[in-house]
Each structure stands twice: as C-alpha cells, then as structure tokens.
Design a protein around this motif. Structure first.
Motif, short mmCIF file in Angstrom:
data_model
loop_
_atom_site.label_atom_id
_atom_site.label_comp_id
_atom_site.label_asym_id
_atom_site.label_seq_id
_atom_site.Cartn_x
_atom_site.Cartn_y
_atom_site.Cartn_z
N ASP A 272 5.52 36.06 60.34
CA ASP A 272 5.89 37.46 60.81
C ASP A 272 7.03 36.75 61.71
N ARG A 273 8.29 37.29 61.62
CA ARG A 273 9.29 37.76 62.66
C ARG A 273 8.44 38.53 63.77
N LYS A 274 9.14 38.07 65.14
CA LYS A 274 8.69 39.03 66.34
C LYS A 274 9.06 39.64 66.23
N GLY A 275 8.20 41.08 67.06
CA GLY A 275 8.82 42.93 66.70
C GLY A 275 9.49 42.95 66.06
N HIS A 276 8.91 42.61 64.36
CA HIS A 276 10.13 42.25 63.06
C HIS A 276 9.11 44.45 63.12
N ASP A 277 10.28 45.21 62.88
CA ASP A 277 10.29 46.56 62.41
C ASP A 277 9.49 46.94 60.34
N ARG A 278 8.92 47.28 61.09
CA ARG A 278 8.10 47.53 59.48
C ARG A 278 8.64 48.38 58.55
N ARG A 279 9.81 49.50 58.98
CA ARG A 279 10.67 50.04 57.61
C ARG A 279 11.73 50.58 58.31
N TYR A 280 12.72 51.35 58.76
CA TYR A 280 13.45 51.72 58.21
C TYR A 280 14.22 52.33 57.01
N SER A 281 14.21 53.93 57.85
CA SER A 281 14.57 54.43 56.55
C SER A 281 15.24 55.78 57.43
N ILE A 282 16.81 56.19 56.74
CA ILE A 282 17.78 57.10 57.60
C ILE A 282 17.83 58.14 56.53
N ASP A 283 17.69 59.53 57.15
CA ASP A 283 18.63 60.38 56.05
C ASP A 283 20.22 61.20 56.48
N ASP A 284 21.13 60.67 55.09
CA ASP A 284 22.11 60.60 55.43
C ASP A 284 21.99 62.44 54.76
N THR A 285 21.53 63.60 55.40
CA THR A 285 22.46 64.75 54.71
C THR A 285 23.55 65.20 55.34
N LYS A 286 24.16 64.75 56.90
CA LYS A 286 24.93 64.97 57.06
C LYS A 286 26.27 64.43 56.95
N ALA A 287 25.86 63.60 56.26
CA ALA A 287 27.52 62.51 55.65
C ALA A 287 27.81 63.40 54.62
N ARG A 288 25.84 63.69 54.00
CA ARG A 288 26.59 64.21 51.95
C ARG A 288 27.29 65.76 52.03
N GLU A 289 26.57 66.36 53.42
CA GLU A 289 27.41 67.98 52.96
C GLU A 289 28.07 67.72 54.13
N GLU A 290 28.94 67.07 54.81
CA GLU A 290 29.96 67.71 55.87
C GLU A 290 31.45 66.67 55.21
N LEU A 291 30.83 65.63 54.86
CA LEU A 291 31.40 64.73 53.84
C LEU A 291 32.02 64.37 52.80
N GLY A 292 31.14 65.34 52.02
CA GLY A 292 31.32 65.01 50.41
C GLY A 292 30.58 63.17 50.21
N TYR A 293 30.05 62.32 50.52
CA TYR A 293 29.67 61.50 50.06
C TYR A 293 28.12 61.04 49.60
N ARG A 294 28.93 60.43 48.77
CA ARG A 294 27.46 59.85 47.89
C ARG A 294 27.83 58.23 47.23
N PRO A 295 26.81 58.06 46.88
CA PRO A 295 27.05 56.39 46.63
C PRO A 295 27.16 55.84 45.90
N ARG A 296 28.20 55.63 45.18
CA ARG A 296 28.98 55.17 43.75
C ARG A 296 28.10 54.22 43.07
N HIS A 297 27.69 53.24 43.92
CA HIS A 297 26.79 51.55 43.70
C HIS A 297 25.40 52.03 43.13
N ASP A 298 24.91 52.06 41.89
CA ASP A 298 23.13 51.73 41.27
C ASP A 298 22.78 50.34 41.85
N PHE A 299 21.76 50.70 42.51
CA PHE A 299 21.16 49.17 43.22
C PHE A 299 21.01 48.02 42.58
N ALA A 300 20.73 48.43 40.79
CA ALA A 300 20.08 47.20 39.84
C ALA A 300 21.91 46.79 39.22
#
Length: 326
Positions: A272-300
C-alpha cells in the motif's frame, strides 16, 4: 473579456479551455479571449490545445515567475487557476516542487490579481484536502485534514486564497472536486495507467487490499461546474464537486479488466501507498442548490467512451508511456 487560465495544457485545464472555445460558447460565457499560461511539464502538452484558434493565446511559463504572471494578469479581467502538481506518489517521493508550485505559485498569482484589480479568481482544488472520511461525506464547512504532501500543499493554497478574500476583499472562489477521468488524461493516473497497460498485454498494480474508495467525476462535468462557480458562485465561496459514483479501487479494477477483456491474473498486488487515505467522499449539496450543478455523464457510459478513446489513440499515449519508463 480576457480570461487567464493557468495549467490549461494539462488534462482538466485544456478540457475547460476547449469548452469555452467551442462555437457559441463565447457569448454565454462572456469570454472574448483566453490566455493560457502553462509550464509544459511532463503532464502538459500543446496537443491538448488548438493553437490556431483566433481567441486563444498560449504563453509558456511558470506561475512562480512573478514578472511574467504580473504582465499576463495586467491584461486579464478574471483568472481560473488549474495549474498544480497533482500526483500523490510523486509528492511522497519529492514534496518540494509541490509546495513551490501549489503554494508559492498560487500566492504569486493572487498577489498579481490583487495588484491589478482582477475582478474574479477561481481556484481549483481537490477533495483530498479533507483527508480520509470514514463515514458520511465532507461538507465545505468541515476542517481540512490532509495526509499526503500533495493534499497538504493544496490545503495550504486553499487557505492562502481564502485569506486574500478575507483580508483584501479579492473575489476568490474555490472548487474541490473528486477524482477526474475521461479522454486525454496523462497515463500515470489510475484509469489510463491501467487501460494502457492492459492494452499492451501487461499487468496492473493494485495497492494494498484494493478497498480504498474514491468518487469519480467525468472531466467535462467538472469543467461545467468550474464554469458555474465562475459565473454564478459567491465571492469567498467554496464548492464541492462530486461525480456521484463511489467505487473501491478493487471495483474500479474489475470494471477496467472487463472493458479490456482481461481477468484477475493480470493484477499485481503491491504494498500500500504510504499514508494512503482510505476513503474520500464529498457532499455537493451546496453546488446543486446554489448553482444548479448536476453531473451529466453516468459512470458506465463515460468509462466506456474513455476506454474507446484510449484504444483508438495509441499514437497519443504511447510516447507518454515511454517517457514514464525512460
């Protein structure tokens, strides 16, 4: 309006520049010209830009070059700052260039922006500044807790940028995105690294137990979000930008193997990488509610198109891979 975009010969910055230079984009974005400042390090390429475009000016240079930055900023009304050293493994091996570029370079740009009365400064950052998140998702109000030298240098640059807003009143806006993917990404990053290795019949390295988790965002969705922050965001605002697809590295590897018609015999487990962060996860509610942000590309579908691009563009990535192993 002349917009100064730093680091726009790289993967994300060039996608942003191409978006703004597309037919009809100038009127909606209010951008008549784009000046790109890029050092052309190993991860930047002029092939990512149309240098013949009448609205594009390219300048090769370092964001730590105060005289050059001063001249370019004097001609710009707004700045979008992508330029950064961004590879975690490289930062673990040698942190100095990360601190120099990401912290000192950002401060050099901010000084020039303040001096010349730039009306808006968008600083592009990363979810890695929050550190590893065991449960839930990080909001913009959560404390920064970076673990790698790369993440620490980006956290420092975020704080420097915000200090120019709070101290001097400079209109600074910050975006913090999750892992990007898409066509044209430099092949040291995990998705193009794995794809190009599998296409060549090689194996792929999987860190540790493969259970580290990341959220994935298509580069075009990221660029649209940056533009929303530039045009609609709040001075002093910080905005998380999520892709909405959280996968373990093992799950991502399974998808890449399947896309290339390969199996787990092609996977090489590495320490494993030194100091490897186990998980990243961010809440983008602010960008969605204030700016109308939505991702258009589904991952598949986004991943399928990315796989197809790398399969069809060997002439682009093969020289870059040779450079990595030279």
């Amino acid at each position: 309006m002349n917009l100064l975009v730093t680091g726009a010969a790289g993967f994300i910055g060039s996608a942003y520049a191409r978006m703004l230079l597309a037919p009809g984009a100038a009127e909606s974005a209010g951008v008549s010209r784009i000046t790109v400042l890029d050092k052309l390090t190993y991860a930047g390429s002029l092939d990512n830009l149309d240098l013949t475009h009448p609205r594009l000016t390219f300048v090769r240079g370092d964001i730590c070059d105060a005289d050059l930055v001063d001249r370019l900023t004097a001609r710009a009304r707004q700045v979008v700052h992508f330029a950064a050293e961004s590879h975690v493994d490289r930062s673990i091996a040698a942190a100095g260039e990360f601190v120099r570029t990401n912290v000192t370079g950002t401060q050099t740009l901010l000084d020039a922006a303040l001096r010349h009365g730039v009306e808006r400064f968008v600083h592009v950052s990363t979810d890695e500044v929050y550190g590893s998140v065991e449960h839930g998702s990080s909001t913009e109000e959560d404390p920064l807790d970076p673990n790698s030298p790369y993440a620490a240098s980006k956290a420092a640059s975020d704080l420097v940028a915000l200090s120019y807003h709070r101290t001097h009143g400079l209109d600074v806006r910050i975006t913090r995105c999750c892992n990007n993917y898409g066509p044209g990404q430099f092949p040291e990053k995990v998705i193009p690294l794995f794809l190009t290795s599998l296409f060549d019949g090689g194996d792929v390295p999987l860190y540790g137990d493969g259970l580290n988790r990341r959220d994935w965002l298509h580069v075009e969705d990221h660029c649209r979000a940056v533009e929303l922050v530039r045009t609609e965001g709040t001075p002093g605002g910080v905005y998380n930008i999520s892709g909405g697809t959280e996968l373990s590295n093992r799950e991502l590897t399974e998808r890449l193997l399947a896309a290339c018609g390969a199996d787990w015999s092609r996977v090489r487990h590495v320490p494993d990488r030194k100091g490897h962060d186990r998980r990243y996860s961010i809440d983008d509610t602010k960008a969605r509610e204030e700016l109308g942000y939505r991702p258009r590309h589904d991952f598949a579908s986004g991943l399928a198109a990315t796989v197809a691009w790398y399969r069809e563009n060997r002439a682009w990535w093969e020289p870059l891979k040779r450079g990595l192993t030279a």
